[in-house]
Design an enzyme around this catalytic site. Structure first.
Site, PDB file in Angstrom:
ATOM      1  N   CYS A   1     -44.234 108.915-102.348  1.00 45.84           N
ATOM      2  CA  CYS A   1     -45.543 108.791-101.695  1.00 45.84           C
ATOM      3  C   CYS A   1     -46.581 108.425-102.756  1.00 45.84           C
ATOM      4  O   CYS A   1     -46.226 107.938-103.843  1.00 45.84           O
ATOM      5  CB  CYS A   1     -45.908 110.063-100.937  1.00 45.84           C
TER       6      CYS A   1
ATOM      7  N   CYS B   1     -47.828 116.032-101.702  1.00 46.47           N
ATOM      8  CA  CYS B   1     -47.817 116.443-100.283  1.00 46.47           C
ATOM      9  C   CYS B   1     -46.556 115.953 -99.565  1.00 46.47           C
ATOM     10  O   CYS B   1     -45.641 116.730 -99.288  1.00 46.47           O
ATOM     11  CB  CYS B   1     -49.051 115.928 -99.555  1.00 46.47           C
ATOM     12  N   ARG B   2     -46.504 114.653 -99.254  1.00 51.34           N
ATOM     13  CA  ARG B   2     -45.439 114.152 -98.379  1.00 51.34           C
ATOM     14  C   ARG B   2     -44.068 114.079 -99.052  1.00 51.34           C
ATOM     15  O   ARG B   2     -43.082 114.584 -98.497  1.00 51.34           O
ATOM     16  CB  ARG B   2     -45.825 112.758 -97.839  1.00 51.34           C
ATOM     17  N   SER B   3     -44.001 113.435-100.230  1.00 49.93           N
ATOM     18  CA  SER B   3     -42.652 113.253-100.811  1.00 49.93           C
ATOM     19  C   SER B   3     -42.016 114.554-101.318  1.00 49.93           C
ATOM     20  O   SER B   3     -40.800 114.711-101.177  1.00 49.93           O
ATOM     21  CB  SER B   3     -42.618 112.137-101.861  1.00 49.93           C
TER      22      SER B   3
ATOM     23  N   ASP C   1     -51.115 110.333 -94.439  1.00 44.49           N
ATOM     24  CA  ASP C   1     -51.498 111.062 -95.647  1.00 44.49           C
ATOM     25  C   ASP C   1     -52.310 112.298 -95.234  1.00 44.49           C
ATOM     26  O   ASP C   1     -53.399 112.171 -94.667  1.00 44.49           O
ATOM     27  CB  ASP C   1     -52.342 110.111 -96.507  1.00 44.49           C
TER      28      ASP C   1
ATOM     29  N   ASN D   1     -47.320 112.390-104.878  1.00 47.25           N
ATOM     30  CA  ASN D   1     -46.131 113.245-105.111  1.00 47.25           C
ATOM     31  C   ASN D   1     -46.497 114.735-105.108  1.00 47.25           C
ATOM     32  O   ASN D   1     -45.890 115.526-105.835  1.00 47.25           O
ATOM     33  CB  ASN D   1     -45.400 112.852-106.418  1.00 47.25           C
TER      34      ASN D   1
HETATM   35  P1  4NP Z   1     -49.328 112.487-101.057  1.00 48.68           P
HETATM   36  O1  4NP Z   1     -50.854 112.861-100.735  1.00 48.68           O
HETATM   37  O2  4NP Z   1     -49.287 111.016-101.390  1.00 48.68           O
HETATM   38  O3  4NP Z   1     -48.627 112.805 -99.780  1.00 48.68           O
HETATM   39  O4  4NP Z   1     -48.889 113.369-102.217  1.00 48.68           O
HETATM   40  C1  4NP Z   1     -51.895 112.559-101.612  1.00 48.68           C
HETATM   41  C2  4NP Z   1     -52.109 113.333-102.719  1.00 48.68           C
HETATM   42  C3  4NP Z   1     -53.158 113.054-103.582  1.00 48.68           C
HETATM   43  C4  4NP Z   1     -53.995 111.987-103.302  1.00 48.68           C
HETATM   44  C5  4NP Z   1     -53.778 111.208-102.182  1.00 48.68           C
HETATM   45  C6  4NP Z   1     -52.737 111.492-101.325  1.00 48.68           C
HETATM   46  N1  4NP Z   1     -55.097 111.721-104.152  1.00 48.68           N
HETATM   47  O5  4NP Z   1     -55.872 110.805-103.837  1.00 48.68           O
HETATM   48  O6  4NP Z   1     -55.245 112.376-105.193  1.00 48.68           O
END
Ligand code: 4NP
Length: 170
Positions: A21, A26-28, A138, A24
């Site tokens: 994702c 939340c989702r992945s 997201d 790294n």
């Molecule tokens: P992820 O979510 O891609 O599912 O881990 C996010 C985590 C951090 C950010 C964006 C999405 N960020 O902008 O810092």
């Protein structure tokens, strides 16, 4: 079923899968933890090597988001990974790179140096019976409910992904 590179999966040559994702956190990491949990539940640990990574580097070294952890814990799943940035060597090493959204897949595609690497990049929701727009949304700015929605999407998609890969276990 979407087309992805398939081969016999054995304990000598476990199937290597990397969930990717943006951050790294939340989702992945959720997909990594859920897939690992499903693999463990079915006694198939020796057949899979599972990891996750992010296309961005802001959170490198950090544990999974506390809301992602809370929702996973509620379902008996621990998220133990630390964030790392995806590397070009991942496209060579892993058999399948599972992107959470189209932007992640686009970023991964821009790292491709060989045609066979491009065929390894799929979307997790390619395995979702109810794929909506194909993206795992997201949840970063969401309340806990948003994280629960994301968990449910990831869980059912990982169940189908594992059901598909089990056909290749010899
Ligand atoms: P992820 O979510 O891609 O599912 O881990 C996010 C985590 C951090 C950010 C964006 C999405 N960020 O902008 O810092």
């Amino acid at each position: 079923m979407i087309d992805f590179p398939r081969r016999n999966i054995t304990t000598e040559k476990p199937f290597r899968i990397n969930f990717v994702c943006l951050g790294n956190i939340c989702r992945s990491p959720t997909a990594e933890g859920v897939f690992q949990h499903l693999v463990h539940e079915t006694g198939l640990d020796l057949y899979f090597e599972i990891d996750s990574a992010g296309t961005g580097s802001w959170h490198v070294g950090n544990p999974a988001n506390s809301k992602s952890q809370a929702v996973a814990n509620k379902h008996g799943i621990k998220l133990l990974s630390r964030a790392r940035k995806v590397e070009s060597s991942d496209l060579e090493y892993y058999d399948l790179i599972v992107a959470m959204d189209h932007s992640n897949a686009g970023d991964l595609n821009s790292m491709v140096v060989k045609p066979e690497q491009e065929s390894k990049i799929v979307l997790l929701r390619d395995f979702d019976p109810d794929p909506d727009d194909g993206a795992v949304p997201d949840p970063y700015y969401d309340e806990l409910e948003g994280f629960q929605v994301v968990f449910d999407i990831i869980h059912r998609s990982c169940q189908n992904l594992l059901a598909e890969l089990r056909k290749d276990i010899k």
